[in-house]
Each structure stands twice: as C-alpha cells, then as structure tokens.
Motif scaffolding. Structure first.
Motif, short mmCIF file in Angstrom:
data_model
loop_
_atom_site.label_atom_id
_atom_site.label_comp_id
_atom_site.label_asym_id
_atom_site.label_seq_id
_atom_site.Cartn_x
_atom_site.Cartn_y
_atom_site.Cartn_z
N PRO A 136 0.84 -1.20 0.00
CA PRO A 136 0.00 0.00 0.00
C PRO A 136 0.87 1.25 0.00
CG PRO A 136 0.14 -0.93 2.21
CD PRO A 136 0.91 -1.85 1.31
N ASN A 137 0.32 2.41 -0.42
CA ASN A 137 1.08 3.65 -0.27
C ASN A 137 0.95 4.14 1.18
OD1 ASN A 137 -1.34 5.09 -0.01
ND2 ASN A 137 -1.50 5.36 -2.23
N GLU A 138 1.59 5.27 1.51
CA GLU A 138 1.61 5.71 2.93
C GLU A 138 0.21 5.91 3.47
OE1 GLU A 138 3.36 7.36 0.44
OE2 GLU A 138 5.01 8.50 1.34
N PHE A 139 -0.64 6.55 2.66
CA PHE A 139 -1.99 6.84 3.13
C PHE A 139 -2.76 5.54 3.37
CE2 PHE A 139 -6.48 7.84 2.63
CZ PHE A 139 -6.60 8.89 3.52
N GLU A 140 -2.69 4.66 2.37
CA GLU A 140 -3.39 3.37 2.49
C GLU A 140 -2.90 2.58 3.70
OE1 GLU A 140 -4.39 2.37 -2.19
OE2 GLU A 140 -2.45 1.82 -1.35
N PHE A 141 -1.57 2.65 3.91
CA PHE A 141 -1.00 1.90 5.02
C PHE A 141 -1.57 2.40 6.35
CE2 PHE A 141 2.01 1.34 8.45
CZ PHE A 141 2.20 -0.03 8.40
N LEU A 142 -1.66 3.73 6.49
CA LEU A 142 -2.15 4.27 7.76
C LEU A 142 -3.63 3.94 7.98
CD1 LEU A 142 -0.05 7.49 7.86
CD2 LEU A 142 -0.14 5.77 9.66
N VAL A 143 -4.39 3.85 6.89
CA VAL A 143 -5.80 3.42 7.01
C VAL A 143 -5.83 1.97 7.51
CG1 VAL A 143 -7.93 2.95 5.74
CG2 VAL A 143 -6.62 5.02 5.24
N LEU A 144 -4.98 1.14 6.88
CA LEU A 144 -4.92 -0.28 7.29
C LEU A 144 -4.52 -0.41 8.75
CD1 LEU A 144 -3.19 -1.92 4.18
CD2 LEU A 144 -5.60 -2.06 4.83
N TYR A 145 -3.53 0.42 9.17
CA TYR A 145 -3.07 0.36 10.55
C TYR A 145 -4.21 0.73 11.50
CZ TYR A 145 -0.28 1.21 14.71
OH TYR A 145 0.21 1.17 15.98
N HIS A 146 -4.96 1.76 11.12
CA HIS A 146 -6.12 2.20 11.89
C HIS A 146 -7.09 1.04 12.08
CE1 HIS A 146 -9.86 4.31 12.76
NE2 HIS A 146 -9.18 5.44 12.97
N LEU A 147 -7.38 0.35 10.98
CA LEU A 147 -8.32 -0.78 11.03
C LEU A 147 -7.75 -1.94 11.85
CD1 LEU A 147 -9.46 -0.71 7.27
CD2 LEU A 147 -10.78 0.07 9.26
N TYR A 148 -6.46 -2.18 11.68
CA TYR A 148 -5.79 -3.30 12.37
C TYR A 148 -5.86 -3.10 13.89
CZ TYR A 148 -1.88 -6.40 13.70
OH TYR A 148 -1.09 -7.37 14.26
N ILE A 149 -5.66 -1.84 14.32
CA ILE A 149 -5.66 -1.54 15.75
C ILE A 149 -7.09 -1.54 16.31
CG2 ILE A 149 -5.19 0.33 17.44
CD1 ILE A 149 -2.67 -1.01 16.46
#
Lengths: 454, 183
Positions: free
Chosen positions: A23-36
C-alpha cells in the motif's frame, strides 16, 4: 537440506504487481487504523469510510482537499481488504495486509528487544538429550527447531538489536544540533538508552557462551556418529547406514556452525557500533556545549559559503570576496623510473677484477720495454742515415750497418735499420750494389751497397 | 598524505627531531592531533606568513572548491558524530543538493540555477568537479577512498579536523566573523 532454489522472477512481473503487493503511505495508515481498532473482527463499510476520513485529517496529510473515499476504498479492496463470504456489507483485513502491518510495527517496535537474547537462545537452541542415539531426532531438531524457528528468531532478535543501536546513534547525532540547555538533558536520556544497550551487550556475551555450548554438543554428537561408523566389528550393510548417519550429522553441524559464524559477525558489528557511540558519549559529557556550538558554527560557515560563493567557469567555485584564503602545506613529488624491456639483445655484463700473475707480467714488461728501446734505436739510426745522405749525397750502407751493429752490439738493430733505409729510399736516389761480399765478424754478410742522391 | 603505518611510526618515534628539522629548515610547525582514538600529524604554516615555502609550487592554496567541499565534509563528519562508520558516496551528496535543507543554495552555487530537475550532463559535470576535490583530499589524507579513481565512495577521516583547525578562529567566533565579513 539446502534451502529450496526459487526461480528468479522477471522485473517486469514485479513492476506490474507491485501496486497490489504494497500500500502507499496513506493506504497503510488506514490499514493500521483498522488493524488496531478492529483486531481479527469484521468491519462495516461505514467503519472503513470513517477510518479513511480520520486518516485524511492527520496533520501531515492535510492537503486542503478531501480524499476520495470511494476511490481509496476500491484501492484497498484489491488485496488488503476482502468481503466476508455470504455477508455483502462486511469486510476483513486480508492475511497479507495483516502481515504488512506487523512487519512495519515490528520494525518500529521490535518485540524481540523486550526479551533477553539469552532466553531466545535457551528456548530455541535447546538440544534434546538423546540425539546421539537416533539420527531422526537430530534431523527433526534441525528441521523444526533450528531451520524453522531458532534461526529466524535469533536473526530477528539480532536485527532488532542492530536497528535499535542504529536508531539510538541517529538520535545521538541530532543531539549536537540542539543549541540550548536541553541538549544536556537529551544527552542524559540517551545515556540511559545506552545503558539499556549496555545490558544488551552483556546478553550478547551470554548468548555467545550458549552458542559455544551448542556448538560443542553438536561436535560431540558428530563424533559419536563417526565412532559408530568406523567400528570395524559391524557388518557391511550396517556400516553403510552408520556412514550415512555420520554424513547427515556432520552436515547439520556444518550448517549450524555457518549460521553461528554469521551471528558472530553481526554481534561484532553491533558491539563495535555501541562501543564507538559510548566512547563518544563519555568524551562528550564534559564538552557537549562546546561540541554542539562547534557543529552549529560549522553549519553557519557552510551556509554562508554556499549562499555567498559564486559559480566560476575556471575554478568551479569562487569564494566570497572578503573570505580569508588559506594554504595547505602540500608538494607534488614526481618519481621517474625508466622501464626495462627485456627483448633478448641486451646482455647483462658483470665486471670482475682481472687476476694477474705478477712474475709473468714483470718478465713480459721487460721484454716489451726492450723491444720499444730497439725500435727507438732503429728509428734514430734510420734518421741519422737519411740526414747523412742528404748532407753528403752518398753513403756506404754496408759499412754504416756494420758500424751500427758494433755500436749497439745487436745484429737485429743493424738489419732492421737497413730494411727501413731501403724501404724509405726516395725515388731520386740511386742504389749501387756490387756483388762483393763484405763480412762482419763472419756473423753478417752483405754485398757492397752504395746509395747516391742525385 | 594517505595513512602510512611506517611513516607514522617514524614520526611518532622522532617527533621532536622532525619538529626541529621542519622548524629550522622550512619554518613550519609539525602538529600532532588525536581525534576518535586516531592520532595523526600534519604540517602547519607559522602564525605569520608561509615559512620558507613562499614559492607557490611548495604549498596548495585552498581555492573555492577545496574550501567549500572541505566545509561540506566537516559538516557531514559532525552530523554523524556518533556513527562508527563515516562512509559516504556521491548519491548522498546528490540527495543533499536535490532535497536537503539548503538545496536552493547548493543548486544556485553548483548549477547557477534552482530547478526541481537537472539533466544527466549537468549532474555529470558537478560530480566530476566534486570527484576531483575528493581525489585531492584522498592524496593529502583527509578522506580515504574505497574504490577506483572514478568512483566517489569515501570515508571521512578524523584528519578532517586539520581543515577545521585552519579556520579555527573564524569558526569559534562565527557570528563576529560573519558580521565583519559582510560589512
């Protein structure tokens, strides 16, 4: 036993699939948000939409424009989010997305650092007691204990240590940038951090000891198998099996040793980095302010030079007009050597001292000098004859030669003088020879010879 | 000159004698310094003048490119003060010129222009100039080059302090110095 050879993938294949892999940086941070926020649970579309909105509100993503939520969602749906079968409006993170988030979080906050390396070694390198009796148990330990677990865990642990040392060193490098009193407080914090790393260094030493124990135990096991294999009492068939066991055990020991060598090198590097940074901290404790000021002053000087120097076609850079020029003591030396080409015709000469026979040389020298004297006498008499001839116009050669023989007491000088006179006689002279034999003491006989000058 | 264990051992053993020799014959000062557990020697001009080396063939004037590149290296050295390796390559310098804090000043000086992109030829020319200075620094022992002449891959040695000492007074009083020079 060697790792499976993977077929190389073509770069263009990687290029095409890359966007789906990471994922790009933005997508990664969305994924991290969901993961947490939704660990291992299903999410609704509205929740994902909210995660995208929340992420777009992060200060470093504020672009002044709203993110296209639907577009981002579709992008994630590629390979990071999937629909739950039979539930149209429910989604979960794909295992691939979870793995990516875990890799990144481990990189930032390495879980291994929470546990001593010694414990990792103890847990994962524990060798079962009866490995010498059963080769399948040794193979099983190697495959499942070493290859699948211990190797990865220890490598991960070392990687974590190395990264945390690198991060601490990077942070320390920034300490000198701070031009205020808080720099000392920062340094104190980093000193504490390095004390923690000092503990890690002690663990490394303990781990090395354990590693050595494992190494020796494996060596003993290999020796036991070797001993069994060389036992001549065994029957041939049984011996072949033993030889095979010996080979497998030796190979396992080799692979584990190779891994330990790699561990040693990594530990050495980590230790050196820590030792260097620690020594700099000790040095700096007294002079942090000075060093920090020095660094800032150097930077000011660089900025001044960059902003005020001018490009120059000849020298590349021309210093600002008032900037003091300095000199360096430097001198170019040129050594010139003549190359030697051996093309076959140059022969080496070795001078050596001539050996001589002193007695022989002395006797030859006497002869030589005597000969010289003889020639000098012949020349003298010859010139006298010439002179007399030119004065008186006539000369009796036979009489003159007898006189010379008497005078010199040498027939040879007389005869030689005669030859010289005859040989050099001028064309305007006349030689009269009368066949009347003249004698000198019955030693030399000559016809009567008269030379007349016309 | 580049590090030579035998030369260092000789200077170390006969330091006083060499110092006397350079003082009497050339009116130069032999200095010994230690940084980062590394000791080194260098020759320095006396406070006034060039000693007996007034002939320009006997010393190197630090022109614009030498002074600026030495200053860049000294800053890099201090930015990595706690790092065990102080190895750098051209790509890191290029990054600083393209994206660093002072990119505009770098670009203006090196390219006489400020742009987001420069052509390969433009980069090549700057790279060559930079490489020439690095080779000179390798020869006088301020850096140690890893590869061949063409590659720019080097370690900044503690001897970079030689440059810092040359401008020691200016650096220590930088604000006054800059004020004075700008007048």
């Amino acid at each position: 036993m060697s790792s499976e050879q993977t077929k190389p993938i073509k770069p263009e294949n990687i290029f095409h699939i890359y966007g789906e892999l990471f994922p790009n940086e933005f997508e990664f941070l969305v994924l991290y948000h969901l993961y947490i926020n939704y660990p291992a649970s299903e999410m609704q579309y509205a929740e994902i939409k909210q995660a995208i909105v929340d992420t777009s509100h992060l200060p470093f993503f504020t672009t002044g424009r709203d993110r296209q939520i639907e577009r981002t969602f579709k992008g994630l749906l590629r390979s990071f989010i999937e629909r739950v079968p039979s539930k149209f409006n429910r989604f979960i993170l794909t295992p691939h997305a979870e793995r990516i988030v875990e890799i990144a979080t481990q990189r930032i906050n390495n879980p291994y650092l929470k546990f001593p390396l010694r414990d990792t070694f103890e847990t994962y390198f524990a060798l079962p007691a009866d490995l010498s009796d059963d080769i399948t148990k040794l193979q099983s330990w190697f495959k499942f204990g070493f290859q699948n677990n211990a190797r990865q865990v220890v490598s991960g642990h070392l990687e974590g240590l190395k990264l945390s040392v690198d991060d601490a060193v990077k942070a320390l490098n920034l300490v000198l940038e701070a031009d205020n009193l808080s720099a000392i407080q920062m340094l104190e914090q980093f000193s504490k951090h390095f004390q923690v790393l000092g503990d890690k260094a002690r663990q490394i030493t303990e781990a090395i000891k354990m590693k050595v124990d494992v190494h020796y135990r494996l060596r003993d096991i290999v020796e036991t198998y070797s001993k069994n294999a060389s036992d001549r009492e065994r029957i041939v068939e049984d011996n072949e099996v033993s030889q095979n066991h010996r080979r497998i055990a030796a190979q396992i020991k080799e692979e584990v040793s190779a891994f330990f060598d790699k561990v040693d090198k990594q530990l050495d590097l980590i230790n050196m980095k820590m030792a260097f940074a620690s020594s700099k901290i000790t040095e700096l404790q007294e002079s942090l302010r000075t060093q920090s000021r020095y660094k800032i002053s150097l930077k000011k000087m660089l900025v001044y030079l960059l902003e005020n120097s001018h490009p120059d076609p000849q020298q590349w850079i021309k210093l600002p007009e008032n900037f003091p020029l300095r000199g360096l003591v430097s001198q170019k030396f040129r050594f010139r050597g003549i190359r030697y080409y051996d093309v076959g015709f140059l022969k080496r000469t070795t001078p050596f001292e001539q050996r001589t026979d002193a007695d022989y040389e002395a006797s030859q020298r006497v002869l030589f000098e005597h000969e010289l004297l003889k020639q000098a006498s012949v020349q003298r008499h010859f010139e006298q004859v010439q002179a007399d001839l030119s004065i008186s116009g006539e000369i009796s050669l036979d009489k003159r030669l007898f006189e010379i023989i008497r005078q010199e007491n040498s027939v040879e000088i007389g005869i030689q003088t005669g030859y010289e006179v005859i040989r050099n006689i001028s064309p305007d002279s006349h030689i009269d020879i009368q066949e009347e034999l003249q004698s000198y003491d019955n030693i030399v006989h000559l016809w009567r010879i008269t030379i007349q000058r016309r | 000159m580049p590090s030579s264990p035998s030369l260092f051992a000789l200077l170390d053993e006969f330091e006083k004698d060499f110092a006397y020799y350079y003082d009497v014959l050339y009116r130069l000062v032999l200095q010994r310094r230690s940084y980062d557990s590394v000791s080194f020697f260098y020759l320095e001009f006396p406070e006034a003048g060039k000693g007996n080396l007034s002939n320009p063939a006997l010393y190197a004037e630090m022109d614009g490119k030498i002074t600026v590149v030495a200053c860049i290296l000294a800053n890099l050295y201090y930015s990595n003060y706690f790092s065990y390796d102080k190895k750098f390559q051209w790509e890191e310098i290029q990054y600083e010129i393209e994206h660093g804090e002072h990119r505009e000043a770098y670009q203006q000086l090196f390219f006489n222009d400020v742009r987001p992109v420069f052509t390969d030829n433009e980069w090549d020319s700057v790279r060559k100039q930079f490489g020439t200075v690095i080779n000179f620094f390798h020869r006088i022992g301020l850096v140690e080059k890893e590869d061949s002449e063409e590659q720019i891959h080097f370690t900044i040695l503690p001897t970079i302090h030689h440059f810092i000492e040359i401008y020691k007074n200016e650096i220590e009083q930088i604000d006054d110095f800059l004020k004075q020079i700008k007048v």
